[in-house]
Design a protein around this motif. Structure first.
Motif, short mmCIF file in Angstrom:
data_model
loop_
_atom_site.label_atom_id
_atom_site.label_comp_id
_atom_site.label_asym_id
_atom_site.label_seq_id
_atom_site.Cartn_x
_atom_site.Cartn_y
_atom_site.Cartn_z
N UNK A 156 -12.53 -28.88 1.00
CA UNK A 156 -13.40 -27.72 1.15
C UNK A 156 -14.83 -28.20 1.26
N UNK A 157 -15.51 -27.76 2.30
CA UNK A 157 -16.89 -28.17 2.55
C UNK A 157 -17.78 -26.94 2.41
N UNK A 158 -18.86 -27.07 1.63
CA UNK A 158 -19.76 -25.95 1.37
C UNK A 158 -21.09 -26.19 2.06
N UNK A 159 -21.59 -25.16 2.69
CA UNK A 159 -22.88 -25.21 3.37
C UNK A 159 -23.75 -24.09 2.81
N UNK A 160 -24.93 -24.45 2.35
CA UNK A 160 -25.88 -23.47 1.80
C UNK A 160 -26.83 -23.05 2.92
N UNK A 161 -26.99 -21.74 3.07
CA UNK A 161 -27.88 -21.19 4.09
C UNK A 161 -28.75 -20.10 3.49
N UNK A 162 -29.95 -19.96 4.02
CA UNK A 162 -30.77 -18.80 3.68
C UNK A 162 -31.29 -18.23 4.98
N UNK A 163 -31.32 -16.91 5.05
CA UNK A 163 -31.77 -16.25 6.27
C UNK A 163 -32.32 -14.88 5.92
N UNK A 164 -33.26 -14.43 6.74
CA UNK A 164 -33.76 -13.07 6.56
C UNK A 164 -32.83 -12.12 7.30
N UNK A 165 -33.01 -10.85 7.06
CA UNK A 165 -32.12 -9.84 7.63
C UNK A 165 -32.10 -9.90 9.15
N UNK A 166 -33.25 -10.12 9.76
CA UNK A 166 -33.37 -10.13 11.22
C UNK A 166 -32.57 -11.27 11.86
N UNK A 176 -30.07 -13.25 10.17
CA UNK A 176 -28.85 -13.61 9.45
C UNK A 176 -27.64 -13.76 10.37
N UNK A 177 -27.39 -12.76 11.22
CA UNK A 177 -26.21 -12.80 12.07
C UNK A 177 -26.23 -14.01 13.00
N UNK A 178 -27.36 -14.31 13.61
CA UNK A 178 -27.44 -15.45 14.53
C UNK A 178 -27.28 -16.78 13.80
N UNK A 179 -27.85 -16.89 12.61
CA UNK A 179 -27.72 -18.13 11.83
C UNK A 179 -26.25 -18.36 11.46
N UNK A 180 -25.59 -17.33 10.97
CA UNK A 180 -24.18 -17.44 10.58
C UNK A 180 -23.32 -17.76 11.79
N UNK A 181 -23.54 -17.03 12.90
CA UNK A 181 -22.75 -17.29 14.11
C UNK A 181 -22.98 -18.71 14.62
N UNK A 182 -24.22 -19.19 14.55
CA UNK A 182 -24.51 -20.54 15.02
C UNK A 182 -23.76 -21.60 14.24
N UNK A 183 -23.72 -21.48 12.92
CA UNK A 183 -23.02 -22.47 12.09
C UNK A 183 -21.52 -22.40 12.32
N UNK A 241 -28.56 -20.64 21.12
CA UNK A 241 -29.94 -20.84 20.68
C UNK A 241 -30.24 -19.99 19.45
N UNK A 242 -30.65 -20.64 18.36
CA UNK A 242 -31.02 -19.95 17.13
C UNK A 242 -32.27 -20.61 16.56
N UNK A 279 -17.55 -10.45 12.09
CA UNK A 279 -17.67 -11.01 10.74
C UNK A 279 -19.11 -11.09 10.28
N UNK A 280 -20.03 -11.46 11.17
CA UNK A 280 -21.44 -11.53 10.76
C UNK A 280 -22.00 -10.13 10.48
N UNK A 281 -21.56 -9.14 11.24
CA UNK A 281 -21.98 -7.76 10.98
C UNK A 281 -21.42 -7.28 9.65
N UNK A 282 -20.18 -7.62 9.35
CA UNK A 282 -19.58 -7.25 8.07
C UNK A 282 -20.36 -7.87 6.91
N UNK A 283 -20.73 -9.14 7.04
CA UNK A 283 -21.51 -9.80 5.99
C UNK A 283 -22.86 -9.12 5.83
N UNK A 284 -23.55 -8.85 6.93
CA UNK A 284 -24.86 -8.22 6.86
C UNK A 284 -24.78 -6.84 6.20
N UNK A 285 -23.78 -6.06 6.56
CA UNK A 285 -23.61 -4.73 5.94
C UNK A 285 -23.33 -4.85 4.45
#
Length: 194
Positions: free
Chosen positions: A8-18, A20-27, A46-47, A67-73
Motif C-alpha cells: 500500500x502506497x500513500x500519497x499526501x495531497x493538499x488542494x483548494x476547492x477550485x 481539487x478535482x484536477x489535482x486528484x484526477x492528475x495523480x 495539465x494541472x 470519483x473526484x466530484x464525489x470526493x469534492x461533494x
C-alpha cells in the motif's frame, strides 16, 4: 499457505476547492498510466503548470470525473457554510482543513478450480494506492497564493513519488495471463472524513 498483504502506497495531497478535482484526477491518471500494462498512446494532463501523463480513455476520464466530484461533494459537506465565497471558506475542526481519501486498488483475477463445477473467478488485490487529500482554504489573497504554492509543491512531489514507486516496486506484480484490454481490473473508492 501464507497470504501476504499487498503493498500500500500513500500519497499526501493538499488542494483548494477550485483545483481539487484536477489535482486528484492528475495523480490517479499518473498511477493508472504506470500500472495499466497495455499499449497506450501517450497523452498529457495539465494541472497547475505541471504536465502529467494520462490514460487517454473516455471511460477512465468519466470514472475519474465521477470519483473526484464525489470526493469534492463529501468534503464540501464537512466544511461549514459561511457568507464568504467557497474559495475563502472556513473549514471545520477549528479552522483546519477537511480531509478525505481516494483509494485505487489493482486486482488480479484468478481462476478457481473445482472438481466438477465451474466456480467464478476470484479477484484479489495486489496493490493499493491511497491518496490522502486535505481541502485547504484561505481568508485572504496572500493566503490563497501561499496555498497555491503549497499545492503545486505537493502535486509535484506526489507525481515524483508515483513515478519512483511504480518504477521501483515491481516484484509483487502478478504475471499477465490475459489478452484483455486491461490486464488487471482496478477500482477507485472514495472516503471523506471531517
Amino acid at each position: 499457505m501464507e497470504t501476504r498483504k499487498p503493498p500500500e502506497f500513500t500519497i499526501e495531497l493538499s488542494a483548494d476547492r477550485q483545483n481539487l478535482k484536477d489535482v486528484v484526477k492528475g495523480i490517479i491518471h499518473s498511477i493508472l498510466f504506470h500500472r495499466i500494462f497495455t499499449p497506450l498512446t501517450p497523452s498529457a494532463f495539465e494541472v497547475l503548470d505541471l504536465t502529467i501523463p494520462c490514460v487517454p480513455d473516455p471511460e477512465v476520464a468519466d470514472l475519474l470525473e465521477t470519483r473526484s466530484t464525489t470526493l469534492l461533494r463529501a468534503l464540501d459537506t464537512t466544511t461549514t457554510t459561511t457568507t464568504q465565497s467557497p474559495q475563502y471558506n472556513n473549514a471545520k475542526n477549528n479552522g483546519g482543513p477537511a480531509h478525505g481519501s481516494i483509494t485505487v486498488q489493482f486486482l488480479e483475477r484468478r481462476r478457481r478450480k473445482g472438481w466438477f463445477i465451474t466456480k467464478p473467478d476470484e479477484e484479489t488485490i495486489w496493490e493499493t494506492w491511497v491518496l490522502s487529500v486535505s481541502l485547504t482554504s484561505a481568508r485572504s489573497e496572500p493566503e490563497a497564493e501561499r496555498n497555491r504554492r503549497v499545492m503545486e509543491a505537493s502535486l509535484q512531489e506526489a507525481v515524483m513519488k508515483v513515478i519512483t514507486t511504480a518504477n521501483g516496486e515491481k516484484e509483487h506484480i502478478p504475471p499477465i495471463t490475459t489478452n484483455d484490454s486491461t490486464a488487471f481490473p482496478y477500482q477507485i473508492l472514495v472516503n471523506a472524513k471531517g
